[in-house]
Design a protein around this motif. Structure first.
Motif, PDB file in Angstrom:
ATOM      1  N   PRO A   1       0.670  -1.335  -0.034  1.00 39.40           N
ATOM      2  CA  PRO A   1      -0.007   0.095  -0.130  1.00 39.40           C
ATOM      3  C   PRO A   1       0.890   1.333  -0.103  1.00 39.40           C
ATOM      4  N   ALA A   2       2.004   1.186   0.723  1.00 47.54           N
ATOM      5  CA  ALA A   2       2.804   2.232   0.712  1.00 47.54           C
ATOM      6  C   ALA A   2       3.392   2.894  -0.651  1.00 47.54           C
ATOM      7  N   VAL A   3       3.607   1.654  -1.687  1.00 44.76           N
ATOM      8  CA  VAL A   3       4.497   2.090  -2.636  1.00 44.76           C
ATOM      9  C   VAL A   3       3.600   1.978  -3.946  1.00 44.76           C
ATOM     10  N   MET A   4       2.201   1.869  -3.626  1.00 43.31           N
ATOM     11  CA  MET A   4       1.350   1.502  -4.862  1.00 43.31           C
ATOM     12  C   MET A   4       1.177   3.027  -5.618  1.00 43.31           C
ATOM     13  N   PRO A   5       1.219   4.306  -5.156  1.00 43.42           N
ATOM     14  CA  PRO A   5       1.204   5.383  -5.876  1.00 43.42           C
ATOM     15  C   PRO A   5       2.452   5.600  -6.775  1.00 43.42           C
ATOM     16  N   GLN A   6       3.784   5.127  -6.203  1.00 38.99           N
ATOM     17  CA  GLN A   6       4.680   5.105  -7.120  1.00 38.99           C
ATOM     18  C   GLN A   6       4.929   3.935  -8.044  1.00 38.99           C
ATOM     19  N   VAL A   7       4.053   2.731  -7.815  1.00 39.16           N
ATOM     20  CA  VAL A   7       3.965   1.859  -8.950  1.00 39.16           C
ATOM     21  C   VAL A   7       3.091   2.229 -10.021  1.00 39.16           C
ATOM     22  N   LEU A   8       1.746   3.003 -10.051  1.00 39.89           N
ATOM     23  CA  LEU A   8       1.102   3.502 -10.775  1.00 39.89           C
ATOM     24  C   LEU A   8       1.945   4.432 -11.778  1.00 39.89           C
ATOM     25  N   VAL A   9       2.287   5.745 -10.926  1.00 38.13           N
ATOM     26  CA  VAL A   9       3.236   6.618 -11.659  1.00 38.13           C
ATOM     27  C   VAL A   9       4.145   5.851 -12.743  1.00 38.13           C
ATOM     28  N   GLY A  10       4.847   4.848 -12.038  1.00 35.12           N
ATOM     29  CA  GLY A  10       5.960   4.190 -12.916  1.00 35.12           C
ATOM     30  C   GLY A  10       5.483   3.395 -14.267  1.00 35.12           C
ATOM     31  N   ALA A  11       4.211   2.982 -13.915  1.00 34.90           N
ATOM     32  CA  ALA A  11       3.724   2.164 -15.145  1.00 34.90           C
ATOM     33  C   ALA A  11       3.354   3.327 -16.155  1.00 34.90           C
ATOM     34  N   ILE A  12       2.666   4.183 -15.675  1.00 32.88           N
ATOM     35  CA  ILE A  12       2.295   5.387 -16.721  1.00 32.88           C
ATOM     36  C   ILE A  12       3.483   5.802 -17.557  1.00 32.88           C
ATOM     37  N   LEU A  13       4.579   6.220 -16.743  1.00 31.47           N
ATOM     38  CA  LEU A  13       5.575   6.799 -17.180  1.00 31.47           C
ATOM     39  C   LEU A  13       6.520   5.933 -18.185  1.00 31.47           C
ATOM     40  N   ALA A  14       6.389   4.546 -17.833  1.00 29.46           N
ATOM     41  CA  ALA A  14       6.998   3.673 -18.875  1.00 29.46           C
ATOM     42  C   ALA A  14       6.479   3.380 -20.151  1.00 29.46           C
ATOM     43  N   LEU A  15       5.126   3.856 -20.216  1.00 27.14           N
ATOM     44  CA  LEU A  15       4.441   3.616 -21.443  1.00 27.14           C
ATOM     45  C   LEU A  15       5.015   4.428 -22.611  1.00 27.14           C
ATOM     46  N   PRO A  16       5.361   5.834 -22.436  1.00 23.38           N
ATOM     47  CA  PRO A  16       5.904   6.528 -23.425  1.00 23.38           C
ATOM     48  C   PRO A  16       7.223   6.188 -23.749  1.00 23.38           C
ATOM     49  N   HIS A  17       8.214   5.692 -22.676  1.00 16.15           N
ATOM     50  CA  HIS A  17       9.325   5.214 -23.221  1.00 16.15           C
ATOM     51  C   HIS A  17       9.403   3.961 -23.819  1.00 16.15           C
ATOM     52  N   ALA A  18       8.272   2.871 -23.634  1.00 19.76           N
ATOM     53  CA  ALA A  18       8.310   1.744 -24.297  1.00 19.76           C
ATOM     54  C   ALA A  18       7.719   2.167 -25.809  1.00 19.76           C
ATOM     55  N   VAL A  19       6.940   2.871 -26.136  1.00 22.44           N
ATOM     56  CA  VAL A  19       6.517   3.200 -27.473  1.00 22.44           C
ATOM     57  C   VAL A  19       7.578   3.896 -28.088  1.00 22.44           C
ATOM     58  N   LEU A  20       8.291   4.813 -27.488  1.00 26.06           N
ATOM     59  CA  LEU A  20       9.467   5.346 -28.332  1.00 26.06           C
ATOM     60  C   LEU A  20      10.628   4.470 -28.612  1.00 26.06           C
ATOM     61  N   HIS A  21      10.850   3.666 -27.713  1.00 25.07           N
ATOM     62  CA  HIS A  21      12.171   2.530 -27.831  1.00 25.07           C
ATOM     63  C   HIS A  21      11.414   1.477 -28.768  1.00 25.07           C
ATOM     64  N   GLU A  22      10.361   1.202 -28.970  1.00 29.28           N
ATOM     65  CA  GLU A  22       9.903   0.143 -29.799  1.00 29.28           C
ATOM     66  C   GLU A  22       9.876   0.674 -31.133  1.00 29.28           C
ATOM     67  N   SER A  23       9.491   1.992 -31.464  1.00 31.77           N
ATOM     68  CA  SER A  23       9.708   2.506 -32.753  1.00 31.77           C
ATOM     69  C   SER A  23      11.029   2.897 -33.207  1.00 31.77           C
TER      70      SER A  23
END
Length: 231
Positions: free
Chosen positions: A142-164
């Motif tokens: 429960p303490a790290v769940m905000p960081q987990v959600l933010v990390g998942a959202i921020l990982a998406l644009p990096h993944a899209v850019l690196h895939e391209s």
């Protein structure tokens, strides 16, 4: 090779295909791959950080060494190596991004969990005989769940850019699969012929999508992070 018009806003390519439809299909493919890779890398980071927090000094040292090892190699180089080793294509790119985008988030989650473990109520729970797994489920996650959600959202644009990026370099998806990297790689052969729209519009859509998701991630961080909420 028709230029942009009312009928074809993004023009057409060398085979007469509508570039707007190709760009939308390519963006959907890139986002799908990026979403799967972002979720998988977030799960890996969460599992490793929990193991480092409750597994003792030896497990923590192994996790830290693994994070440092993965962080010492550039993303694209490691991503290309893993993608080629797995067999390239859709599966290779997805697995490669899932295995390369977790170290930074794992480092943040590990530090946050260690901070939680140093609090007095954790020591009191241990003195009452509460096990490590129960502490992880009741207090750490429960303490790290905000960081987990933010990390998942921020990982998406990096993944899209690196895939391209790796698809554009020829180490990602095959040319018969719709993706923005494939479209941009094909467009490079026709820029000298004056077909500027083949690269301009897909490239702009890719850049705007990455910027949009990065902005959403920053907004999520400002909303979910307790320090930012207080500020």
């Amino acid at each position: 090779m028709l230029p942009p018009s009312f009928e074809h806003p993004f023009g057409t390519d060398q085979l007469g295909r509508d570039m707007l439809a190709r760009t939308v299909a390519g963006l959907a493919t890139s986002l799908s791959i990026g979403l799967v890779a972002a979720v998988a890398s977030t799960v890996i980071a969460l599992l490793l950080s929990v193991a480092a927090a409750i597994g003792g000094p030896r497990v923590d040292a192994i996790v830290v060494g693994l994070i440092d090892l993965m962080s010492s190699v550039p993303y694209l180089v490691l991503l290309i190596l893993i993608s080629c080793a797995v067999g390239r294509g859709l599966a290779g790119v997805t697995i490669g991004m899932a295995l390369t985008h977790w170290p930074s988030l794992a480092r943040v989650l590990r530090a946050e969990m260690r901070s939680v473990l140093a609090r007095p109520y954790i020591a009191q729970s241990r003195s009452l005989g509460v096990g490590a797994c129960r502490i992880a489920m009741a207090h750490l996650l429960p303490a790290v769940m905000p960081q987990v959600l933010v990390g998942a959202i921020l990982a998406l644009p990096h993944a899209v850019l690196h895939e391209s990026s790796i698809t554009f370099l020829g180490f990602g998806l095959s040319p018969d699969e719709p993706a923005l990297g494939v479209i941009l790689a094909e467009a490079m052969g026709y820029l000298t012929a004056g077909a500027w729209w083949l690269a301009l519009f897909p490239g702009a859509v890719l850049a705007l999508s990455v910027m949009l998701f990065a902005h959403v991630g920053e907004l999520a961080r400002s909303v979910l992070d307790p320090r930012s909420m207080q500020e």
